[in-house]
Design an enzyme around this catalytic site. Structure first.
Site, PDB file in Angstrom:
ATOM      1  N   LYS A  11       0.809  -1.215   0.000  1.00 51.61           N
ATOM      2  CA  LYS A  11       0.000   0.000   0.000  1.00 51.61           C
ATOM      3  C   LYS A  11       0.851   1.278   0.000  1.00 51.61           C
ATOM      4  CE  LYS A  11      -3.953  -2.029   2.453  1.00 51.61           C
ATOM      5  NZ  LYS A  11      -4.785  -1.870   3.669  1.00 51.61           N
ATOM      6  N   PHE A  59     -15.612   3.290   6.661  1.00 52.17           N
ATOM      7  CA  PHE A  59     -14.220   3.586   6.310  1.00 52.17           C
ATOM      8  C   PHE A  59     -13.956   3.600   4.804  1.00 52.17           C
ATOM      9  CE2 PHE A  59     -14.486  -1.017   7.114  1.00 52.17           C
ATOM     10  CZ  PHE A  59     -13.988  -1.520   5.917  1.00 52.17           C
ATOM     11  N   ARG A  87      -1.629 -14.405   4.512  1.00 51.17           N
ATOM     12  CA  ARG A  87      -2.358 -13.764   5.609  1.00 51.17           C
ATOM     13  C   ARG A  87      -1.589 -13.907   6.924  1.00 51.17           C
ATOM     14  NH1 ARG A  87      -6.372 -11.135   4.139  1.00 51.17           N
ATOM     15  NH2 ARG A  87      -7.388 -11.043   6.162  1.00 51.17           N
ATOM     16  N   THR A  93      -4.748  -7.223  10.981  1.00 51.26           N
ATOM     17  CA  THR A  93      -5.046  -5.935  10.348  1.00 51.26           C
ATOM     18  C   THR A  93      -4.535  -4.776  11.188  1.00 51.26           C
ATOM     19  OG1 THR A  93      -6.996  -6.896   9.309  1.00 51.26           O
ATOM     20  CG2 THR A  93      -6.909  -4.497   9.422  1.00 51.26           C
ATOM     21  N   ARG A 104       3.059  -6.431   9.026  1.00 56.57           N
ATOM     22  CA  ARG A 104       2.388  -5.308   9.692  1.00 56.57           C
ATOM     23  C   ARG A 104       3.056  -4.936  11.010  1.00 56.57           C
ATOM     24  NH1 ARG A 104      -3.466  -7.380   7.722  1.00 56.57           N
ATOM     25  NH2 ARG A 104      -3.583  -6.117   5.817  1.00 56.57           N
ATOM     26  N   ASN A 114      -1.717   0.193   7.158  1.00 54.46           N
ATOM     27  CA  ASN A 114      -1.194  -1.106   7.602  1.00 54.46           C
ATOM     28  C   ASN A 114      -0.347  -1.817   6.552  1.00 54.46           C
ATOM     29  OD1 ASN A 114      -3.169  -2.113   5.903  1.00 54.46           O
ATOM     30  ND2 ASN A 114      -4.414  -3.006   7.527  1.00 54.46           N
ATOM     31  N   HIS A 117      -2.164  -5.380   1.631  1.00 50.75           N
ATOM     32  CA  HIS A 117      -3.462  -6.039   1.450  1.00 50.75           C
ATOM     33  C   HIS A 117      -3.170  -7.435   0.940  1.00 50.75           C
ATOM     34  CE1 HIS A 117      -7.500  -6.958  -0.151  1.00 50.75           C
ATOM     35  NE2 HIS A 117      -6.826  -7.501  -1.156  1.00 50.75           N
TER      36      HIS A 117
END
Length: 140
Positions: A11, A59, A87, A93, A104, A114, A117
């Protein structure tokens, strides 16, 4: 164990800090192979379409805005049980809840920023991969 593909997005909060290489090293260290990767600038329309499932969530607007603030790196990761493995490697998250050594925990600034994705199911992985990549762009 099944060889799978999953979508990963590095991100804007991470790309603006030049963390792509460090994040890729975590993925590769966990046995995930990067079989496609490109750096792109998402438009508002693209980000809105990608996150359409969240359109009614409070959000949504800030999520779309954050995803178009800087370039992102979209990639296809491949490996044994790649969806679950990615994951696990990403971490929770909320980085405050993420396990030590996860992307993260190592790099995220907040629950909103964070850093990554990842697809949450094999079905979503297929849909998300095809959103960004033609099959000819993905290595075997």
């Amino acid at each position: 164990m099944a060889l799978e593909r999953t979508l990963s997005i590095i991100k804007p909060d991470a790309t603006k800090r030049n963390l792509t290489g460090k994040i890729n090293a975590v993925f590769e260290g966990a046995g995930l192979r990067i079989v496609a990767q490109k750096r792109i600038q998402l438009t508002e329309k693209q980000a809105g379409a990608f996150y359409a499932v969240h359109k009614e969530r409070p959000f949504y607007g800030s999520l779309v805005s954050s995803m178009i603030a800087e370039p992102v790196v979209v990639q296809v990761l491949q490996g044994e049980n790649a969806v679950a493995k990615n994951r696990e490697v990403m971490g929770a998250t909320n980085p405050a809840d993420a396990a030590e050594g996860t992307v993260r925990k190592l790099f995220a600034e907040s629950i909103e920023a964070n850093s990554v994705h990842g697809s949450d199911s094999l079905e979503n992985a297929k849909n998300e991969i095809s959103f960004f990549f033609a099959e000819t762009e993905i290595l075997p």
